[in-house]
Design an enzyme around this catalytic site. Structure first.
Site, PDB file in Angstrom:
ATOM      1  N   TYR A 104     -68.194  18.840  46.429  1.00 55.62           N
ATOM      2  CA  TYR A 104     -66.869  18.057  47.248  1.00 55.62           C
ATOM      3  C   TYR A 104     -66.736  18.967  48.399  1.00 55.62           C
ATOM      4  O   TYR A 104     -66.536  19.952  48.394  1.00 55.62           O
ATOM      5  CB  TYR A 104     -65.777  17.766  46.399  1.00 55.62           C
TER       6      TYR A 104
ATOM      7  N   ARG B 221     -39.882  23.044  37.515  1.00 61.43           N
ATOM      8  CA  ARG B 221     -41.193  23.771  37.850  1.00 61.43           C
ATOM      9  C   ARG B 221     -41.759  24.164  36.695  1.00 61.43           C
ATOM     10  O   ARG B 221     -42.965  24.132  36.345  1.00 61.43           O
ATOM     11  CB  ARG B 221     -40.918  24.787  38.981  1.00 61.43           C
TER      12      ARG B 221
ATOM     13  N   LYS C  41     -58.760  10.205  40.938  1.00 61.71           N
ATOM     14  CA  LYS C  41     -59.666   9.284  40.933  1.00 61.71           C
ATOM     15  C   LYS C  41     -59.413   8.418  39.382  1.00 61.71           C
ATOM     16  O   LYS C  41     -58.667   7.848  39.241  1.00 61.71           O
ATOM     17  CB  LYS C  41     -60.987  10.075  41.130  1.00 61.71           C
TER      18      LYS C  41
ATOM     19  N   ASP D 158     -66.281  20.268  37.414  1.00 60.81           N
ATOM     20  CA  ASP D 158     -65.344  19.227  37.997  1.00 60.81           C
ATOM     21  C   ASP D 158     -65.855  18.004  37.572  1.00 60.81           C
ATOM     22  O   ASP D 158     -66.955  17.456  37.883  1.00 60.81           O
ATOM     23  CB  ASP D 158     -65.870  19.498  39.448  1.00 60.81           C
TER      24      ASP D 158
HETATM   25  C1  LIG Z   1     -65.222  15.941  42.999  1.00 54.83           C
HETATM   26  C2  LIG Z   1     -63.818  16.000  43.429  1.00 54.83           C
HETATM   27  N1  LIG Z   1     -63.363  17.125  43.298  1.00 54.83           N
HETATM   28  C3  LIG Z   1     -61.944  17.607  43.805  1.00 54.83           C
HETATM   29  C4  LIG Z   1     -61.301  16.666  44.773  1.00 54.83           C
HETATM   30  C5  LIG Z   1     -60.079  17.145  45.186  1.00 54.83           C
HETATM   31  O1  LIG Z   1     -59.146  16.188  44.586  1.00 54.83           O
HETATM   32  P1  LIG Z   1     -57.624  15.918  45.446  1.00 54.83           P
HETATM   33  O2  LIG Z   1     -58.015  14.844  46.571  1.00 54.83           O
HETATM   34  O3  LIG Z   1     -57.026  15.372  44.269  1.00 54.83           O
HETATM   35  O4  LIG Z   1     -57.222  16.965  45.834  1.00 54.83           O
HETATM   36  C6  LIG Z   1     -62.196  15.567  45.190  1.00 54.83           C
HETATM   37  C7  LIG Z   1     -61.500  14.542  46.200  1.00 54.83           C
HETATM   38  O5  LIG Z   1     -62.158  13.609  46.402  1.00 54.83           O
HETATM   39  C8  LIG Z   1     -63.323  15.144  44.730  1.00 54.83           C
HETATM   40  O6  LIG Z   1     -63.996  14.248  44.869  1.00 54.83           O
END
Ligand SMILES: Cc1ncc(COP(=O)(O)O)c(C=O)c1O
Length: 383
Positions: free
Chosen positions: A104, A52, A201, A176
């Site tokens: 999101y 970890r 992504k 983000d």
């Molecule tokens: C812009 C954005 N931030 C964060 C996340 C969250 O990521 P995760 O699904 O890997 O937890 C997403 C997921 O679709 C996203 O589109």
């Protein structure tokens, strides 16, 4: 391998953070699938004690992404949400965060339904408007949390201007950067303080891993985040770290094709009689087209378009053959989704309406297939 200080983006993506494996010379960092490390004696070890706390595969990925985003250090987490949550541990009860209103849905859910009861406060504003950001700041504001482009409305925030404003109020700026990817924009170089990604992504890019990463600019944030990553323990596993490390090597070529395909499809949709509206930062009618040209390298892989009603969306969506109906984005294959029913179902209907997420809105995450095949699929589904 020692990269030159002036190594360019594609070179950094392929090489940064990685050395040939010391025991075999393997050019690719191995998957160190181990939970612990044998110590030579009491207090004598090679810098690795427990899985970890340290893992060579994860640490190679962290060095790689830190270099790609031009940060000081990066920390990889089990998902994008775990990475965002780790950032909240810097806050104390009573602290306040200003957030892009079209963030999101999962981020909104985390803030409102998990963290608010611990005494954190969140205000959602259109961060494309500097006056709205400034009005939302309070003496307790610690973070400005920005998504640009937003999902699925693809609204942009002027990052240097927002960072300058936030810093005047002693507020740190988190971006983000999932939707753009560091190929398209590098927020730390634009004056922001922290970058967070869902590596699920574009960074991984192959729809075969879920993960997240925090990239920090300031030294004083680094030790705290290292502590939190180990103490809370939401680490990215070795196999997933390896997959993302493989993914970042091809980020530039994937993004070049993604940019080209998406622009061609957006232009195609804009002239389609069955489509009432197309939202894409690379179309001159996008309200922030000039900012997109200034701030982004290409316009990204996400397009939103409106077919007019929920009924029409329900007719069109099952007809796609090549594009798959699925949540997520940023993979090599093209995905379509219906934000109101899928990704943004956890956002209350009145907030969806305020943001502009209509029931006829469809989002495409454009992949790197042959663009003519994608156009044909769109045409047959809309016909
Ligand atoms: C812009 C954005 N931030 C964060 C996340 C969250 O990521 P995760 O699904 O890997 O937890 C997403 C997921 O679709 C996203 O589109």
């Amino acid at each position: 391998m020692k990269l030159n200080d002036h190594a360019r983006f594609s070179t950094v993506c392929i090489h940064a953070g990685q050395e040939p494996d010391p025991s075999t010379g393997a050019i690719i960092t191995p998957i160190y699938q181990t939970s612990t490390y044998v110590q030579e004696g009491l207090g004598q070890h090679k810098g690795f004690e427990y899985g970890r706390t340290q893992n060579p595969t994860r640490m190679a990925l962290e060095r790689n992404i830190a270099a790609i985003e031009r940060g000081t250090a990066a920390f990889a987490f089990a998902s994008g949400m775990a990475a965002i949550d780790a950032l909240l541990t810097r806050l104390e009860s009573g602290d306040h965060v200003v957030v892009s209103d079209n963030t999101y849905g999962g981020t909104y859910r985390l803030f409102e339904r998990v963290r608010r009861k611990f005494g954190l406060y969140f205000t959602y504003v259109d961060t494309s408007r500097l006056d709205a950001i400034e009005r939302a700041f309070t003496p307790k504001t610690k973070y400005l949390f920005i998504e640009t482009p937003t999902n699925p409305m693809l609204r942009l925030t002027d990052l240097p201007a927002a960072a300058e404003l936030a810093h005047r109020h002693n507020v740190r700026v988190i971006v983000d950067n999932t939707f753009a990817s560091p190929y398209i924009q590098q927020p730390l170089a634009l004056g922001c303080d922290i970058v967070v990604h869902s590596t699920t992504k574009f960074l991984n890019g192959h729809s075969d891993s879920v993960g997240g990463v925090v990239v920090l600019k300031h030294e004083d944030d680094v030790e705290r985040m290292r502590f939190v990553q180990n103490a809370a323990g939401a680490i990215l596993g070795p196999m997933d770290s390896w997959l993302v490390l493989r993914g970042t090597k091809t980020l530039p070529v994937r993004m070049e094709r993604t940019n080209a395909n998406a622009l061609a499809l957006a232009q195609h949709l804009a002239s389609h009689p069955k489509v009432t509206r197309v939202i894409y930062p690379g179309l001159p009618d996008h309200p922030q087209y000039e900012l997109a040209k200034r701030q982004m390298r290409g316009f990204g892989g996400l397009i939103s378009f409106d077919v007019g009603s929920l009924e029409r969306a329900r007719t069109v969506l099952p007809r796609f053959k090549l594009m798959s109906l699925a949540e997520s984005l940023g993979g090599v294959e093209t995905l379509i989704s219906h934000p109101a029913i899928m990704t943004h179902a956890s956002v209350p209907p009145e907030r969806r309406a305020a943001i502009g997420i209509t029931d006829g809105l469809i989002r495409i995450s454009v992949g790197i297939e042959d663009v003519e095949d994608l156009k044909e699929d769109l045409d047959q589904a809309l016909s």
